[in-house]
Design a protein around this motif. Structure first.
Motif, mmCIF file in Angstrom:
data_model
loop_
_atom_site.group_PDB
_atom_site.id
_atom_site.type_symbol
_atom_site.label_atom_id
_atom_site.label_comp_id
_atom_site.label_asym_id
_atom_site.label_seq_id
_atom_site.Cartn_x
_atom_site.Cartn_y
_atom_site.Cartn_z
ATOM 1 N N ARG A 180 10.204 5.164 2.335
ATOM 2 C CA ARG A 180 9.903 4.163 1.317
ATOM 3 C C ARG A 180 9.668 2.778 1.892
ATOM 4 O O ARG A 180 9.327 1.858 1.184
ATOM 5 N N SER A 217 3.877 2.179 3.440
ATOM 6 C CA SER A 217 2.833 2.919 2.725
ATOM 7 C C SER A 217 1.505 2.542 3.360
ATOM 8 O O SER A 217 1.383 1.515 4.025
ATOM 9 N N THR A 234 -4.014 1.557 -2.466
ATOM 10 C CA THR A 234 -4.698 2.198 -1.347
ATOM 11 C C THR A 234 -6.164 1.782 -1.359
ATOM 12 O O THR A 234 -6.811 1.822 -2.399
#
Length: 147
Positions: A5, A8, A56
């Motif tokens: 976590r 990313s 993203t």
């Protein structure tokens, strides 16, 4: 230690050799949304991504010749990019054949027709206008599932 976590993937970078052609490929054929478009002419950095996945992105960037490389190195880099053997990205879709047909209809350079692989996925591959290889993967159990 749990690290999953903490990090990313924010952005991946792919070179473009024609900003408008790459923009049309990713926006019009793949359905990506443009998030930023900076610079001008061929010296553009275009940040795009799939709708609903704001965290993203793919950044399409020019292949610059003034990054400390020689003219010969720049020419060699352009030749490698055009072959699709240096840069690329894998995309997942629940409707591989639909996306592939749209890309072919839009004039994408086909590398591999959709096929079932021994390792459990169905995939296909095309090249974007610069030559970057785009692999499309349909994961097992996701056949024909619309999101």
């Amino acid at each position: 230690m749990e690290h999953t976590r903490e990090l990313s993937i924010s952005a991946s970078y792919l070179p473009h050799t024609d900003a408008e052609a790459s923009l049309a490929f990713y926006r019009d054929l793949l359905g990506f949304e443009v998030r930023m478009d900076v610079g001008g002419g061929q010296l553009r950095w275009i940040t795009m991504g799939p709708p609903g996945q704001e965290d993203t992105a793919v950044v399409l960037h020019p292949v610059l010749s003034d990054d400390g490389i020689t003219e010969a190195e720049h020419a060699a880099l352009l030749a490698i990019i055009a072959k699709g053997s240096y840069f690329g990205i894998n995309l997942a879709t629940p409707v591989l054949d639909v996306v592939f047909a749209r890309l072919v209809e839009g004039g994408a350079d086909v590398v591999q027709e959709p096929m079932d692989q021994d390792y459990g996925i169905r995939d296909a591959a095309v090249r974007d206008p610069a030559g970057n290889q785009i692999r499309l993967q349909q994961l097992p159990g996701r056949e024909g599932v619309e999101r």
